[in-house]
Design a protein around this motif. Structure first.
Motif, PDB file in Angstrom:
ATOM      1  N   UNK A  61      37.638  32.313  36.114  1.00 31.22           N
ATOM      2  CA  UNK A  61      37.437  31.993  34.705  1.00 31.22           C
ATOM      3  C   UNK A  61      37.786  33.220  33.880  1.00 31.22           C
ATOM      4  N   UNK A  62      38.430  33.045  32.740  1.00 24.64           N
ATOM      5  CA  UNK A  62      38.711  34.205  31.882  1.00 24.64           C
ATOM      6  C   UNK A  62      37.505  34.662  31.078  1.00 24.64           C
ATOM      7  N   UNK A  63      36.397  33.929  31.193  1.00 30.55           N
ATOM      8  CA  UNK A  63      35.270  34.161  30.297  1.00 30.55           C
ATOM      9  C   UNK A  63      34.139  34.977  30.905  1.00 30.55           C
ATOM     10  N   UNK A 115      32.812  38.045  36.722  1.00 28.50           N
ATOM     11  CA  UNK A 115      32.843  37.601  38.113  1.00 28.50           C
ATOM     12  C   UNK A 115      33.721  36.372  38.307  1.00 28.50           C
ATOM     13  N   UNK A 116      34.341  35.897  37.209  1.00 32.76           N
ATOM     14  CA  UNK A 116      35.237  34.760  37.322  1.00 32.76           C
ATOM     15  C   UNK A 116      34.547  33.423  37.457  1.00 32.76           C
ATOM     16  N   UNK A 117      33.245  33.377  37.228  1.00 34.36           N
ATOM     17  CA  UNK A 117      32.507  32.115  37.321  1.00 34.36           C
ATOM     18  C   UNK A 117      32.658  31.320  36.016  1.00 34.36           C
ATOM     19  N   UNK A 118      32.719  30.023  36.144  1.00 33.17           N
ATOM     20  CA  UNK A 118      32.808  29.168  34.956  1.00 33.17           C
ATOM     21  C   UNK A 118      31.495  29.215  34.198  1.00 33.17           C
ATOM     22  N   UNK A 119      31.513  29.440  32.881  1.00 32.35           N
ATOM     23  CA  UNK A 119      30.249  29.495  32.129  1.00 32.35           C
ATOM     24  C   UNK A 119      29.506  28.170  32.201  1.00 32.35           C
ATOM     25  N   UNK A 120      28.170  28.284  32.207  1.00 36.14           N
ATOM     26  CA  UNK A 120      27.332  27.085  32.334  1.00 36.14           C
ATOM     27  C   UNK A 120      26.880  26.541  30.993  1.00 36.14           C
ATOM     28  N   UNK A 121      27.091  27.276  29.921  1.00 41.11           N
ATOM     29  CA  UNK A 121      26.647  26.827  28.604  1.00 41.11           C
ATOM     30  C   UNK A 121      26.972  27.864  27.565  1.00 41.11           C
TER      31      UNK A 121
END
Length: 740
Positions: free
Chosen positions: A497-499, A502-508
């Motif tokens: 993920x660019x956000x 750690x490259x994890x997709x944001x949860x909210x």
């Protein structure tokens, strides 16, 4: 039996016959050897050899045997009572001294009176061929007059390309003591000055009155750079200072106030800054009008020059040390402390907080805010931008863990994933590294200059710097816009993920800097911020900082044989072994890079000791340059720049990175070279993708290892997602990946 022979040999070596001390010195000088050269050959300190020649100490094994061997060979070349060649006859082992110390050094003004304490320095053939560090005039003739010259005063606006004679001896000097007890100041360009000062207080006086050291200001409203004196171990001993600090002094970062040298300075009406007399000491008297009276000291043996960035610079002979630091000073600025401190000081030097106003009705000028600067007074950050322990967070429960919806977390990448089956069949893992990535992230970036304004339910504006609370969890990397009205279908599971770091997709909902939110829009997705802290007073504050550091980096790399306009194959060849072409200039490159990273890091400096407790202010908060929002914006843009190239590359080639660490990305490849997986057509790279080259933002080859190595390392540590980018350079893995 061999052990007995070794013991006998060691016993003989321990009593190797040596000539008397005076003869040792005669033999060394007859062959044209310096103390530094002998010390380097025997792997001892310069002061140690000086002590042997003075009869103060005697060498012990194993150095004694090697020293005896050296002196025996010299005695055969130069028997006693045989005159040593002089005048125009060359001494064996001593190259001729060129007319000037370096090829591009400017000629001195013909009418200038040379100071009586200038001493020509013998220049080795290797040094004479190196590029000149700075265009300061030098002399290689010893003047006959012993009368010191009057110090000249030159208007601030000296002609372009001319030499400011106030600082004609360069920005700094390395102060050393020779075997005869004479104090010498080694300046840039091979110039050596005799120093008459008998104390540190007198040394400071001499520097300001006769040394002609310093650096012209970098910006119109700015201040001239104070002279820097680098004290060798011999100089420390000469002036009554410790060669090394005790454990307590290292922890305190200074020698005690009761030290005799500090008392001498106090009696001479000199003052020290709050950090005291430490590795980077500043000695001054209060300014009289616009005249500054300040000298900075750098003490390498007190760990002033961090080996992570300066390597073994502190161990260099004085002339080489002056050349290396002089090159950095000319291209960046005179060091003001660590590379991080210097990086921050460079921002202020290029954008001083104040300037002189236009004359008022009485003709007087006053100090006023300098537009485009951060001003003289610090501004509060937004609560979400404040690090843990900041006074703005004093009301939070003691062990409260802030969520992404409460704190801005813009950090560099530390991401990795398991290899796919197809990637495991490829033989190589190739790392590419972005040159000066954080500098490139700062280039052209609009940042806030003043305090933030809190806004509820704002409309996102990509041109407005600030921090935004917004939900980006809906951004789907399997379908992204890669150009105007052009979408690409990707395997989102193979992309970070660019956000998040750690490259994890944001949860909210989470807080992001403007470049991160702008990238979500660029990828083709709508954003609806919940609230924001924006800065309407803004500008491209870091442009001049970037330009100077870029130019310094490119000039030094060019000196090392790596030009800015090389074809990909030529660039890779030029980069191969470039550090060995001139190890000292290679250290300058490392220091420039550290100046970039450290300067950005200092924008959010955390408390260090100081008896600090959470909720209390710490010293750095009093600086106008304590700006965590600017740091966040630069890191955000740097991470987004990397992700944008990764997406372009994946859309065009179907290849995805297996690991990313800050500015390094690792790909599985059929060949060991970056050219085996980077798409080039007729010598041109993929538009918007990775491009090989030396310029900031372009990439170089970081390292290549085998896929079997990568899988073996992960299996050994039982870590399927161990970040291989951390070890790709040389393949050495010393401990399990800590993620730090």
């Amino acid at each position: 039996m061999s052990e007995l022979f070794d013991a006998v040999d060691a016993l003989v070596s321990s009593r190797s016959t040596l000539p008397p001390p005076a003869e040792r010195k005669r033999l060394r000088q007859a062959h044209g050897l310096t103390l530094d050269e002998v010390a380097a050959a025997l792997q001892v300190r310069r002061a140690t050899v000086s002590g042997w020649e003075a009869g103060k100490t005697e060498p012990r094994p194993p150095e004694r045997d090697a020293y005896a061997r050296l002196l025996k060979q010299l005695a055969q070349l130069y028997p006693a009572n045989v005159p040593v060649p002089s005048g125009d006859t060359a001494v064996p082992g001593t190259p001729a001294v060129p007319a000037v110390s370096a090829p591009s050094v400017a000629e001195p003004a013909k009418a200038r009176t040379e100071p009586a304490d200038r001493i020509p320095e013998p220049v080795s053939e290797d040094t004479a061929l190196r590029p000149a560090a700075v265009p300061y005039p030098v002399t290689t003739t010893r003047p006959t007059s012993r009368r010191p010259p009057a110090r000249k005063t030159v208007p601030v606006g000296s002609p372009a390309g001319g030499v400011d004679t106030r600082f004609e001896n360069g920005p700094l000097a390395v102060v050393d003591v020779d075997a005869d007890g004479q104090v010498r100041a080694y300046c840039v360009g091979g110039l050596v000055l005799g120093v008459p000062a008998k104390s540190i207080a007198a040394l400071v006086e001499w520097t300001l009155s006769e040394g002609r050291l310093g650096q012209p200001k970098l910006s119109g409203p700015g201040k001239d750079g104070d002279p820097l004196l680098v004290l060798t171990e011999a100089a420390l001993e000469h002036y009554g200072l410790p060669v090394t600090l005790t454990k307590e002094e290292r922890l305190a970062g200074r020698i005690p106030e009761s030290h005799k040298v500090i008392k001498q300075l106090t009696r001479a009406n000199w003052q020290l800054t709050k950090r005291g007399f430490g590795p980077w000491a500043r000695i001054y008297r209060p300014a009289q009008g616009s005249e500054r009276a300040c000298v900075q000291l750098c003490i390498p043996s007190w760990d002033a020059l961090d080996t992570r960035h300066w390597a073994n610079t502190g161990q260099l002979p004085p002339a080489d040390l002056a050349r290396l630091l002089g090159t950095y000073a000319a291209r960046v600025m005179t060091p003001r402390g660590s590379t991080a401190v210097t990086g921050l000081e460079l921002m202020t030097a290029l954008h001083p907080p104040t300037r002189a106003s236009e004359p008022d009705e009485t003709g007087k000028r006053h100090s006023e805010h300098n537009p485009g600067s951060l001003g003289k007074e610090p501004v509060d950050c937004a609560p979400c931008e404040a690090p843990d322990g900041h006074p703005l967070l004093a009301d939070l429960p003691r062990f409260h863990h802030r969520t992404p919806a409460e704190v801005l977390v813009e950090e560099a990448y530390d991401w990795a994933r398991p290899l796919t089956d197809a990637e495991c069949l490829r033989p190589h893992l190739v790392g590419i590294d972005v040159n000066m990535a954080f500098a490139a992230g700062a280039n052209g970036l609009t940042v806030g200059l003043g305090a933030p304004t809190h806004v509820k339910n704002p409309v996102f504006d990509a041109k407005l710097p600030g921090s935004w609370l917004v939900d980006l969890s809906h951004v789907d990397l399997s379908r992204v816009k890669v150009a105007k009205d052009k979408w690409a279908e990707l395997d989102g599971s193979l992309l970070p993920s660019p956000f998040t770091p750690k490259g994890e997709r944001p949860a909210g909902p989470a807080w992001y800097a403007t470049p991160t939110v702008a990238y979500a829009v660029e990828l083709g997705y709508d954003v609806t911020p919940i609230e924001a802290y924006v800065r309407h007073d803004n500008g491209r504050y870091l442009d001049g900082w970037y330009n100077r550091l870029r130019d310094a980096y490119l000039a030094t790399m060019a000196d090392l044989g790596v030009g800015a306009d090389l074809a990909p194959e030529e660039f890779l060849a030029a980069m191969d072994g470039y550090r060995q072409r001139d190890p000292q200039l290679a250290v300058v490159v490392s220091a420039i890079k550290a100046t970039v990273k450290g300067g950005i890091g200092k924008l959010r400096e955390r408390p260090r000791g100081e008896g600090w407790k959470p909720g209390q202010p710490w010293r750095a908060l009093a600086r106008p340059t304590w700006r965590p929002d600017i740091r966040a914006a630069v890191i955000s843009r740097t991470r987004i720049n990397m992700h944008r190239k990764i997406v372009k590359h994946a859309a065009f080639t179907g290849q995805y990175p297996v690991a990313i660490l800050s500015d390094c990305a690792v790909y599985a490849s059929d060949g060991p070279s970056p050219l085996d997986f980077l798409p080039y057509r007729d010598g041109k790279p993929l538009p918007g993708g990775f491009k090989l080259g030396v310029n900031p933002g372009l990439v170089k080859h970081e390292g290549t290892q085998s896929v079997l190595w990568g899988e073996g390392v992960r299996e050994r540590f039982n870590a399927p997602e161990l970040n291989l980018a951390r070890y790709i350079k040389d393949g050495t893995v010393t401990d399990v990946d800590s993620g730090e």
